[in-house]
Design an enzyme around this catalytic site. Structure first.
Site, short mmCIF file in Angstrom:
data_model
loop_
_atom_site.label_atom_id
_atom_site.label_comp_id
_atom_site.label_asym_id
_atom_site.label_seq_id
_atom_site.Cartn_x
_atom_site.Cartn_y
_atom_site.Cartn_z
CG HIS A 126 -1.94 0.84 1.05
ND1 HIS A 126 -3.20 0.86 0.28
CD2 HIS A 126 -2.27 2.14 1.74
CE1 HIS A 126 -4.02 1.86 0.50
NE2 HIS A 126 -3.21 2.61 1.44
CG HIS A 171 -10.53 3.50 2.75
ND1 HIS A 171 -10.83 3.62 3.99
CD2 HIS A 171 -9.00 3.64 2.91
CE1 HIS A 171 -10.09 3.87 4.90
NE2 HIS A 171 -8.71 3.94 4.21
#
Length: 729
Positions: free
Chosen positions: A54, A100
């Protein structure tokens, strides 16, 4: 002796605690080499989040380098909190998209809400005031109760945060497919406007300058959120609910206003949002960009409860927080500002000349790490892909029932109107929204000017799975066409790459090919990539999502006056621009009839996209057209039906195509309505019909005729999603 009970360096190595944090054996050994010793618990955690997929893009960095990132209008490209593009008159547009996905799968309301909050802070950290939000969502089919729950929670979370903070949600797209069962995609985009002289950077420089923390007190929520976002979803993922952050839009509003005031202070050196990996990423990245070191005194960090350890402080992803570097001696000016806005703030450290990232708590050292390797030397993995031997034989569509197919497609949630969902968003707070969510890009006026920013967000999945290279081109071209449809000049784009595990050869190959196609389209369409995000490991129980690149694109409208009467009227003639062919690979018709993707595909001609786009944009600005609609999911018949139903107008059309071609999804097509008394001069534009004042929707081909009430079509199209969400097992 430490006041916090944590595993020793020996236990970390022998029990392989680092693996639980997401580091591989090889990565742990590299950390040991960098430090010249074994890392302690806090240091191991810091490396694990900074080197997570990420934060580090360790599997995708080689592909991202393909994208063009500079251009005539680009002021700031990838590397900062968001991209910045010039719009003239000393003004710029700031924008970015973020994912998300994993948090929303576990806790849909908070996962979506904090996704919105995080992307807003990215824009604000550049110094821009947000003007609108967009979102791209994917869910499993709505005949599944879990998918219904996820959809309701995500939409409520998006609306709950955006509405409270006072930023309109003006555009978006939602699609449904069983490949997203249990693994929804929630991609949030924010657009803001700024004056050139107010643009900020996330940098820490100037020895002795102070580091200020502002926002919510740090808690234990979201610890290892970045690592969680870099893993596959499994049955154990539910136990990681604490990795999902909790948002507070009211504090978010205070923080936004305080930050926008703070950027007017000359003593501000740098600012960055505390997003993924929290205080760790914001502080270490700022130090790396400034070529400096940092010393943080963690006992000064505002905390929600006593006993929070340095490890927890550094990895917490508590929301609504910013990190600032300010000139030494001017700290109180900023602290007073934040106190005025009722925000917690504190001086927590200073910039050093050591090029080291040092963390102490009551003078005890908990981390001492060289800045550059931590921020910039995460391992980069170049793996092997595997070309798939696709079945490209043609499916048979010659015997379809046109009426039955029409209504089945019209009420499928992917094609059905999303107004039932979008009505939960405030679309006009701020009163600058000109075109709201509906059939094309949104348009928001730049306050105090006659200019406007057009924005769109578009994703492709079945097409990319069908043929990754062509699908990559298609997703960029689709966003380009949506901006053209409102008369905007496309300027630049942001992207979010949502894929499964790159460790699977087929998926790695999808990344290789689709990003190559995207890069080619960006180059030809002159839409450089100025920001973005990568979300990998989107898998549930070993099943990958479809490869789903999402593109957010912005365009400029220099003068909005032509939009005053940009709405179709009775008597307007309809024209089709672009050829219709037998293109069904990846289409909704293919899904309806055959289910699986058959991998027959078309090659997209990007040069013709530019030619058509410029011609249509000119016709709009010259006042010839009252509406432009791109032909998308479901094909031409569905596009005409949506146009008729959305505006409540009758439609009469005659088209020389086959029954199946009514549902073909040939790329690069537009339906335009020409104002009464005007003449359209665009090559290969074919007149196909007329808008009427009746309640009749009638489309005729040499082989069939569809004649239905517009009111019935509207009821089915607009009511389909609500019906899905209220139907009981």
């Amino acid at each position: 002796m430490s006041k916090f009970i944590e595993p020793s360096v020996e236990e970390i190595k022998l029990e392989k605690v680092y693996q639980d944090m997401g580091l591989s054996d090889q990565e742990y050994e590299k950390v040991c080499d960098i430090l010249g010793r074994q890392p302690n618990f806090t240091e191991t955690g810091i490396f694990s989040v900074m080197w997570s997929e990420h934060c580090s893009y360790k599997h995708s960095k080689p592909f991202l380098k393909q994208f063009p990132t500079s251009g005539e209008h680009v002021l700031m490209g990838p590397g900062e909190g968001a991209g910045v593009v010039d719009i003239g008159d000393n003004q710029a547009v700031v924008f970015k998209v973020e994912s998300h996905n994993h948090p929303s799968a576990i806790e849909p309301y908070q996962g979506a809400a904090t996704g919105v909050g995080g992307i807003i802070r990215d824009i604000v950290s550049i110094g821009a005031r947000p003007i609108n939000l967009l979102n791209s969502l994917r869910f499993g089919e709505l005949d599944n109760k879990q998918n219904q729950r996820l959809l309701k929670g995500v939409v409520k979370g998006i609306g709950g945060y955006g509405n409270c903070i006072g930023i309109p949600t003006t555009a978006g797209e939602i699609e449904f497919d069983e490949r997203y069962d249990g693994n929804p995609l929630v991609n949030a985009m924010c657009v803001g406007v700024i004056n050139h002289d107010m643009i900020q950077k996330g940098t820490a420089k100037g020895v002795g300058n102070s580091v200020i923390y502002v926002g919510l007190k740090t808690g234990r929520d979201g610890i290892h959120g970045a690592t969680f976002a870099s893993e596959e979803l499994t049955e154990e993922s539910e136990s990681k609910r604490p990795s999902v952050q909790i948002g507070d839009p009211f504090v978010g509003k205070k923080l936004m206003e305080a930050t926008l005031e703070a950027i007017t202070f000359d003593e501000l050196v740098g600012i960055q949002d505390m997003g993924a990996a929290g205080l760790t990423s914001s502080s270490s990245e700022m130090a790396a960009k400034g070529g400096s070191g940092l010393h943080l005194r963690l006992e000064q960090v505002p905390t929600r409860e006593p006993g929070i350890s340095p490890y927890e402080m550094m990895l917490s992803e508590t929301q609504e927080r910013m990190l600032l570097v300010v000139e030494k001696g001017n700290e109180q000016k900023f602290l007073d500002l934040f106190d005025k806005h009722e925000l917690d703030s504190a001086v927590i450290g200073e910039v050093t000349d050591t090029n080291r990232f040092v963390l102490t708590y009551d003078d005890e050292v908990y981390a001492d790490i060289p800045v550059e390797p931590l921020a910039d030397e995460a391992p980069v993995y170049i793996l092997e892909g595997e070309e798939k031997d696709y079945n490209t034989s043609k499916n048979d569509y010659t015997h379809i029932d046109v009426k039955d197919t029409f209504f089945k497609l019209l009420k499928h949630p992917t094609i059905a109107s999303k107004h039932y969902l979008y009505d939960q968003y405030d679309q006009q707070v701020g009163a600058n929204t000109i075109i709201k969510p509906g059939l094309q890009a949104s348009v928001v006026r730049v306050e105090g000017t006659n200019k406007a920013i057009a924005s769109t967000i578009d994703g492709e999945a079945r097409y990319v799975y069908n043929n990754p290279y062509e699908g990559g081109k298609m997703v960029v071209a689709e966003a380009y066409r949506n901006l053209i449809a409102v008369g905007a000049t496309p300027l630049a784009m942001t992207d979010c790459l949502n894929y499964g595990s790159p460790e699977k050869k087929e998926i790695y190959q999808q990344l290789i090919d689709s990003t190559k196609g995207m890069a080619e389209a960006c180059d030809i369409l002159k839409t450089p990539v100025v920001s973005g995000n990568v979300s990998l490991y989107n898998e549930t129980k070993g099943t990958s999502i479809f490869p789903t690149p999402v593109v957010g694109m912005v365009g400029l409208i220099e003068n909005v006056n032509y939009l005053n009467d940009f709405e179709p009227q009775v008597g307007d003639k309809l024209y089709l621009i672009g050829d219709t062919k037998d293109d069904f690979g990846g289409s909704q018709l293919e899904k309806l009839i055959y289910g699986k993707v058959n991998h027959e595909f078309e090659s997209l001609d990007l040069s013709s996209e530019v030619e058509k786009g410029e011609s249509i944009k000119t016709a709009i600005r010259e006042g010839l057209l009252s509406h432009v609609q791109t032909v998308g999911k479901g094909g031409l018949l569905i596009t005409l039906a949506k146009l008729s139903a959305h505006y409540g107008l009758g439609l009469k059309s005659s088209i020389d195509i086959t029954n199946a071609q009514l549902f073909s999804e040939t790329q690069g097509r537009y339906v335009v309505s020409v104002k009464s008394g005007k003449t359209l001069n665009i090559d290969n534009a074919i007149e196909i019909g007329l808008l009427t004042d009746s309640d009749n929707f009638k489309v005729t081909t040499p082989y069939t005729e569809i004649s239905e009430n517009v009111s019935d079509i509207k009821q089915i199209w607009e009511g389909a999603i609500a019906q899905c969400l209220t139907t009981q097992d």
